[in-house]
Design a protein around this motif. Structure first.
Motif, PDB file in Angstrom:
ATOM      1  N   MET A   1       1.014 -17.890  25.621  1.00  0.00           N
ATOM      2  CA  MET A   1       1.014 -19.049  26.527  1.00  0.00           C
ATOM      3  C   MET A   1       0.188 -18.741  27.763  1.00  0.00           C
ATOM      4  O   MET A   1      -0.585 -19.565  28.226  1.00  0.00           O
ATOM      5  CB  MET A   1       2.451 -19.354  26.951  1.00  0.00           C
ATOM      6  CG  MET A   1       2.695 -20.786  27.268  1.00  0.00           C
ATOM      7  SD  MET A   1       2.753 -21.793  25.807  1.00  0.00           S
ATOM      8  CE  MET A   1       4.161 -22.835  26.171  1.00  0.00           C
ATOM      9  N   LYS A   2       0.336 -17.525  28.271  1.00  0.00           N
ATOM     10  CA  LYS A   2      -0.401 -17.134  29.456  1.00  0.00           C
ATOM     11  C   LYS A   2      -1.908 -17.191  29.174  1.00  0.00           C
ATOM     12  O   LYS A   2      -2.693 -17.643  30.004  1.00  0.00           O
ATOM     13  CB  LYS A   2       0.005 -15.713  29.871  1.00  0.00           C
ATOM     14  CG  LYS A   2      -0.254 -15.415  31.333  1.00  0.00           C
ATOM     15  CD  LYS A   2       0.472 -14.164  31.796  1.00  0.00           C
ATOM     16  CE  LYS A   2       1.973 -14.415  31.982  1.00  0.00           C
ATOM     17  NZ  LYS A   2       2.720 -13.239  32.458  1.00  0.00           N
ATOM     18  N   LEU A   4      -3.423 -19.068  26.974  1.00  0.00           N
ATOM     19  CA  LEU A   4      -3.827 -20.464  26.891  1.00  0.00           C
ATOM     20  C   LEU A   4      -4.000 -21.023  28.302  1.00  0.00           C
ATOM     21  O   LEU A   4      -4.979 -21.727  28.596  1.00  0.00           O
ATOM     22  CB  LEU A   4      -2.747 -21.240  26.134  1.00  0.00           C
ATOM     23  CG  LEU A   4      -3.170 -22.498  25.383  1.00  0.00           C
ATOM     24  CD1 LEU A   4      -4.409 -22.245  24.544  1.00  0.00           C
ATOM     25  CD2 LEU A   4      -2.035 -22.996  24.515  1.00  0.00           C
ATOM     26  N   ALA A   5      -3.083 -20.678  29.189  1.00  0.00           N
ATOM     27  CA  ALA A   5      -3.187 -21.129  30.578  1.00  0.00           C
ATOM     28  C   ALA A   5      -4.473 -20.620  31.220  1.00  0.00           C
ATOM     29  O   ALA A   5      -5.132 -21.340  31.989  1.00  0.00           O
ATOM     30  CB  ALA A   5      -1.964 -20.664  31.375  1.00  0.00           C
ATOM     31  N   PHE A   8      -7.357 -22.800  30.224  1.00  0.00           N
ATOM     32  CA  PHE A   8      -7.370 -24.066  30.958  1.00  0.00           C
ATOM     33  C   PHE A   8      -7.797 -23.844  32.405  1.00  0.00           C
ATOM     34  O   PHE A   8      -8.452 -24.692  32.994  1.00  0.00           O
ATOM     35  CB  PHE A   8      -6.001 -24.734  30.902  1.00  0.00           C
ATOM     36  CG  PHE A   8      -5.662 -25.270  29.542  1.00  0.00           C
ATOM     37  CD1 PHE A   8      -6.542 -26.107  28.871  1.00  0.00           C
ATOM     38  CD2 PHE A   8      -4.470 -24.940  28.918  1.00  0.00           C
ATOM     39  CE1 PHE A   8      -6.251 -26.598  27.609  1.00  0.00           C
ATOM     40  CE2 PHE A   8      -4.163 -25.434  27.655  1.00  0.00           C
ATOM     41  CZ  PHE A   8      -5.054 -26.258  27.000  1.00  0.00           C
ATOM     42  N   LYS A   9      -7.462 -22.701  32.959  1.00  0.00           N
ATOM     43  CA  LYS A   9      -7.894 -22.421  34.316  1.00  0.00           C
ATOM     44  C   LYS A   9      -9.424 -22.324  34.362  1.00  0.00           C
ATOM     45  O   LYS A   9     -10.065 -22.807  35.289  1.00  0.00           O
ATOM     46  CB  LYS A   9      -7.253 -21.128  34.832  1.00  0.00           C
ATOM     47  CG  LYS A   9      -7.456 -20.909  36.306  1.00  0.00           C
ATOM     48  CD  LYS A   9      -6.560 -19.819  36.867  1.00  0.00           C
ATOM     49  CE  LYS A   9      -5.133 -20.307  37.057  1.00  0.00           C
ATOM     50  NZ  LYS A   9      -4.234 -19.314  37.670  1.00  0.00           N
ATOM     51  N   ILE A  76      -8.071 -17.626  21.096  1.00  0.00           N
ATOM     52  CA  ILE A  76      -6.745 -18.239  21.253  1.00  0.00           C
ATOM     53  C   ILE A  76      -6.686 -19.688  20.779  1.00  0.00           C
ATOM     54  O   ILE A  76      -5.833 -20.077  20.003  1.00  0.00           O
ATOM     55  CB  ILE A  76      -6.268 -18.184  22.735  1.00  0.00           C
ATOM     56  CG1 ILE A  76      -6.196 -16.752  23.202  1.00  0.00           C
ATOM     57  CG2 ILE A  76      -4.917 -18.856  22.888  1.00  0.00           C
ATOM     58  CD1 ILE A  76      -7.384 -16.336  24.016  1.00  0.00           C
ATOM     59  N   LEU A  77      -7.624 -20.471  21.281  1.00  0.00           N
ATOM     60  CA  LEU A  77      -7.619 -21.894  20.955  1.00  0.00           C
ATOM     61  C   LEU A  77      -8.280 -22.105  19.596  1.00  0.00           C
ATOM     62  O   LEU A  77      -9.336 -21.557  19.322  1.00  0.00           O
ATOM     63  CB  LEU A  77      -8.406 -22.630  22.055  1.00  0.00           C
ATOM     64  CG  LEU A  77      -8.260 -24.136  22.168  1.00  0.00           C
ATOM     65  CD1 LEU A  77      -6.829 -24.526  22.425  1.00  0.00           C
ATOM     66  CD2 LEU A  77      -9.142 -24.644  23.303  1.00  0.00           C
TER      67      LEU A  77
ATOM     68  N   LEU B  11      -2.954 -28.053  33.436  1.00  0.00           N
ATOM     69  CA  LEU B  11      -2.596 -27.286  32.232  1.00  0.00           C
ATOM     70  C   LEU B  11      -2.777 -25.786  32.430  1.00  0.00           C
ATOM     71  O   LEU B  11      -2.545 -25.005  31.511  1.00  0.00           O
ATOM     72  CB  LEU B  11      -3.473 -27.737  31.053  1.00  0.00           C
ATOM     73  CG  LEU B  11      -3.329 -29.191  30.605  1.00  0.00           C
ATOM     74  CD1 LEU B  11      -4.364 -29.516  29.548  1.00  0.00           C
ATOM     75  CD2 LEU B  11      -1.927 -29.431  30.055  1.00  0.00           C
ATOM     76  N   SER B  12      -3.187 -25.380  33.627  1.00  0.00           N
ATOM     77  CA  SER B  12      -3.583 -23.982  33.822  1.00  0.00           C
ATOM     78  C   SER B  12      -2.455 -23.095  34.331  1.00  0.00           C
ATOM     79  O   SER B  12      -2.703 -22.015  34.843  1.00  0.00           O
ATOM     80  CB  SER B  12      -4.765 -23.917  34.788  1.00  0.00           C
ATOM     81  OG  SER B  12      -4.337 -24.219  36.100  1.00  0.00           O
ATOM     82  N   GLU B  14       1.313 -21.376  33.292  1.00  0.00           N
ATOM     83  CA  GLU B  14       2.164 -21.105  32.127  1.00  0.00           C
ATOM     84  C   GLU B  14       3.463 -21.906  32.164  1.00  0.00           C
ATOM     85  O   GLU B  14       3.893 -22.446  31.149  1.00  0.00           O
ATOM     86  CB  GLU B  14       2.475 -19.610  32.040  1.00  0.00           C
ATOM     87  CG  GLU B  14       3.136 -19.269  30.725  1.00  0.00           C
ATOM     88  CD  GLU B  14       3.526 -17.804  30.612  1.00  0.00           C
ATOM     89  OE1 GLU B  14       3.502 -17.094  31.634  1.00  0.00           O
ATOM     90  OE2 GLU B  14       3.868 -17.397  29.492  1.00  0.00           O
ATOM     91  N   LEU B  17       2.874 -25.376  31.033  1.00  0.00           N
ATOM     92  CA  LEU B  17       2.675 -25.457  29.581  1.00  0.00           C
ATOM     93  C   LEU B  17       4.009 -25.350  28.859  1.00  0.00           C
ATOM     94  O   LEU B  17       4.248 -26.061  27.877  1.00  0.00           O
ATOM     95  CB  LEU B  17       1.730 -24.347  29.109  1.00  0.00           C
ATOM     96  CG  LEU B  17       0.271 -24.455  29.572  1.00  0.00           C
ATOM     97  CD1 LEU B  17      -0.564 -23.328  28.960  1.00  0.00           C
ATOM     98  CD2 LEU B  17      -0.337 -25.810  29.194  1.00  0.00           C
TER      99      LEU B  17
END
Lengths: 115, 115
Positions: A1-2, A4-5, A8-9, A76-77, B11-12, B14, B17
């Motif tokens: 999850m981190k 993925l975050a 997005f960042k 990841i994505l 979304l950035s 955790e 999310l």
DNA sequence: CAACTATATCCGCCTATACGGATCTATGTC
DNA sequence: GACATAGATCCGTATAGGCGGATATAGTTG
């Protein structure tokens, strides 16, 4: 999850999104991006480094030039959401403008190197 | 482009999310999220406010409780990339863990209200 | 090696935002 | 109205990261 975050960042800055939308057309060097985006070199390089650290783009050295290009598959994505995000980028007004400027710039450069 | 960047900024984080992945199951109130995520109320509320401002979720008051749920269609991002992002969320390990905790929590609560 | 160019990195400055305890507000109950 | 509870917001603190000029580094050319 981190992780993925973190992706997005990397996508959460307008300049970086503009860079990505330009790279959809193919690899570009820092000079190209500076010219099209009309931003100082340090700004462009900084954002490119951020995108590279996030594994969204990769670089390739050719002489003095560093060419950057999109990573087609991300660790990841998955491919589908990534590609659909990219195509979403192209639908933005700003992307259309930038692409027009890129086209003009390429015409003028006419295959020549930077510098 | 700026608006798209704002969505990605939302979304950035955790925690946000994790909240979104829980809301995929259906609406939840702040107490529910506090219980599952094991985070203080101010933290949960702050993230919910951020997500709401980004139009990713909407809220509904029912008595003292505020219920939050996912926005199915976003003004900026098209439905397909949005849905594929959400399904990507569910594939994360953390989401699996959180959903298991939510399930357990719901069983214990057994349809009762919070408080 | 000197000079030049492309790029990366450093620097000081400034804003955004994360955190969680404390407080304020809104609602329901007696 | 008094009280309890859910939730929003405030506060001080800390960190990330944006900016762009200045400087360092790497490769090219003479």
């Amino acid at each position: 999850m981190k992780k993925l975050a973190m992706i997005f960042k990397a996508l959460s800055d307008e300049t970086r999104l503009r860079i990505l939308s330009l790279l959809i057309q193919g690899e570009l060097c820092v000079c190209d991006l500076m010219a099209v985006l009309q931003l100082p070199q340090s700004t462009v390089s900084r954002h490119l480094a951020y995108l590279r650290n996030a594994n969204l783009i990769s670089d390739r050295r050719e002489g003095v030039w560093m060419y950057y290009c999109l990573e087609e598959k991300l660790p990841i994505l998955e491919e589908q959401p990534w590609q659909s995000l990219l195509s979403q980028l192209l639908k933005q007004e700003q992307a259309e403008t930038d692409l027009a400027v890129l086209k003009q710039y390429c015409t003028e450069k006419n295959g020549a190197r930077c510098g």
